[in-house]
Write an enzyme that holds these catalytic residues in place. Structure first.
Site, PDB file in Angstrom:
ATOM      1  N   LYS A   1       0.858  -1.202   0.000  1.00 11.12           N
ATOM      2  CA  LYS A   1       0.000   0.000   0.000  1.00 11.12           C
ATOM      3  C   LYS A   1       0.889   1.245   0.000  1.00 11.12           C
ATOM      4  CE  LYS A   1      -0.284  -0.053   5.022  1.00 11.12           C
ATOM      5  NZ  LYS A   1      -1.057  -0.483   6.193  1.00 11.12           N
TER       6      LYS A   1
ATOM      7  N   ARG B   1     -11.339  -0.236  14.806  1.00  9.39           N
ATOM      8  CA  ARG B   1     -11.181   0.645  13.647  1.00  9.39           C
ATOM      9  C   ARG B   1     -12.217   0.144  12.648  1.00  9.39           C
ATOM     10  NH1 ARG B   1      -5.348   1.337  10.735  1.00  9.39           N
ATOM     11  NH2 ARG B   1      -5.814  -0.756   9.991  1.00  9.39           N
TER      12      ARG B   1
ATOM     13  N   TYR C   1      13.484  31.855   5.638  1.00  6.32           N
ATOM     14  CA  TYR C   1      12.337  32.678   6.056  1.00  6.32           C
ATOM     15  C   TYR C   1      12.416  33.043   7.540  1.00  6.32           C
ATOM     16  CZ  TYR C   1       9.769  31.433   1.786  1.00  6.32           C
ATOM     17  OH  TYR C   1       9.356  31.270   0.501  1.00  6.32           O
TER      18      TYR C   1
ATOM     19  N   MET D   1       9.035  24.681   0.304  1.00  8.61           N
ATOM     20  CA  MET D   1       8.263  23.847  -0.610  1.00  8.61           C
ATOM     21  C   MET D   1       9.170  23.028  -1.537  1.00  8.61           C
ATOM     22  SD  MET D   1       5.303  24.765  -3.385  1.00  8.61           S
ATOM     23  CE  MET D   1       4.139  25.488  -2.274  1.00  8.61           C
TER      24      MET D   1
END
Ligand SMILES: *Cc1c(COP(=O)(O)O)cnc(C)c1O
Length: 382
Positions: free
Chosen positions: A36, A135, A275, A323
């Site tokens: 997965k 769950r 930043y 980013m």
């Protein structure tokens, strides 16, 4: 389009992890490779063919969308099993392609009955029973409903197995809860057998269960993280090695994620880097910029926290992960120049970056950082 980083998959390391997992399994216990999350970020189209070469024929995914991706590279003889979500518009595809899947509520069974006739093939199901994780999973009441619905529509179903999931086998703190789950699971299997549903393939253990509860292997184990060379948690690693004579790590990380130096810069003492005011130099420093950021899967939680390897030495990430970029401290590492290889995950010379060292802070770190590696990073098998 060239990506700003690439991921190398080491075939030998994967083979060795598969061998290790098999050495832990009792004979006749099947191995289902959990792929997965795009094979925990490693890439299904690279990992599945390799695992098939090593004789693995059972693959577990989370959703119907992942099953579709897996089916593209899987051989027709292998099995794909969905452990979670099936989009309703994918149900026909799932059935027609013989994909196996967990049933954790009567709703899905009703949907299959309602569309009866749409395909001749039987639904290949695993009953996911509630054992105490709360769950997903069939409560006893729902299990009875499901059993009844199936009995009334016997020709539509091929009942393959009975499954559950352990809620934290990686920590001894959960010992009592896990033991209780395993005994509930045994009772559910017995219950189904008494109803005449025999020879169901039973499976409850993932990687941590396999390591810590060898008696809970039943007929199959579903292992993910161990395949890729990571321990579920540091505690699991310690408890495994504690029981062995050799203290050598039997797992090998199969991934090496690399980028390169984009820029090198000198920064005077007392200046802020990146930043805002999050990192101030306390001396004259040298930094490098690496063109990988959170949009490339380099987690923001590694801001002022992560490390990379450059020229065989560890270099700390300073300031925030941006980013598309990170800035790292190379003041003490001579000779760093544009184009040098930077290792973000994996080994360079004698230094290795794994995320197990962060796992104490957050157990899910290994899983999360790996699973978030985007699909568009180029993968290379070596
Ligand atoms: C993810 C998952 C696994 C595999 O877990 P690992 O800790 O990676 O071995 C097994 N079963 C289920 C239901 C899962 O969701």
């Amino acid at each position: 389009m060239a990506s700003t980083s690439h991921i190398e998959i080491k075939r030998d390391a994967l083979k060795s992890n598969v061998d290790f997992i098999r050495s832990l399994c009792k004979s006749n216990v099947e191995l289902s490779a959990v792929v997965k999350g795009n094979a925990y970020g490693h890439g299904v189209s690279e990992i599945i063919p390799l695992l098939q070469e090593f004789g693995v024929t059972h693959f577990s995914v989370y959703s119907s969308a992942e099953a579709r991706e897996a089916k593209k590279v899987i051989s027709p003889e292998s099995t794909v099993m969905i452990m979670g979500y099936i989009a309703i518009e994918d149900l026909d595809w799932v059935l027609k392609n013989g994909v196996e899947f967990f049933v954790s509520s009567p709703v899905l069974i009703r949907q299959i009955i309602n569309r009866a006739g749409a395909s001749e093939v039987k639904a290949k199901i695993h009953l996911e029973v509630e054992t105490g994780m709360y769950r997903t999973g069939l409560s006893l009441a729902h299990l009875n409903q499901v059993v009844q619905l199936i009995e009334e529509n016997r020709s539509l179903f091929d009942i393959k197995g009975v499954a559950s999931h352990l809620a934290g086998a990686e920590s001894i703190a959960n010992y009592k809860r896990i033991k209780k789950q395993v005994s509930t699971f045994r009772r559910r299997i017995k219950y189904l057998e008494e109803l005449g549903w025999r020879n169901l393939k039973a499976h409850i253990s993932s990687s941590a269960g396999l390591i810590n509860y060898p008696d809970a292997q039943f007929d199959m184990v579903r292992t993910g993280i161990l395949l890729y060379g990571y321990w579920p948690t540091r505690e699991t690693q310690i408890s495994y090695l504690h029981r062995r004579r050799t203290k050598e790590d039997p797992l090998r990380r199969i991934m090496k994620w690399q980028s390169e130096v984009m820029q090198v810069k000198r920064v005077p003492e007392g200046e802020f880097i990146g930043y805002g005011l999050h990192y101030q130099t306390d001396r004259k420093m040298r930094t490098m910029v690496v063109p990988v950021g959170y949009c490339n899967g380099y987690s923001r939680s590694l801001s002022n926290n992560g490390h990379v390897v450059i020229r065989g030495q560890r270099s700390p990430v300073i300031g925030f992960v941006n980013m598309n970029m990170i800035i790292c401290d190379v003041t003490e590492i001579p000779g760093v120049k544009v184009g040098d290889k930077v290792t973000l995950i994996g080994q360079q010379e004698d230094v290795e970056i794994t995320f197990t060292s962060f796992a104490d802070m957050n157990n899910a770190m290994n899983y999360e950082i790996l699973a978030r590696l985007p699909e568009n990073i180029e993968r290379i098998v070596n």
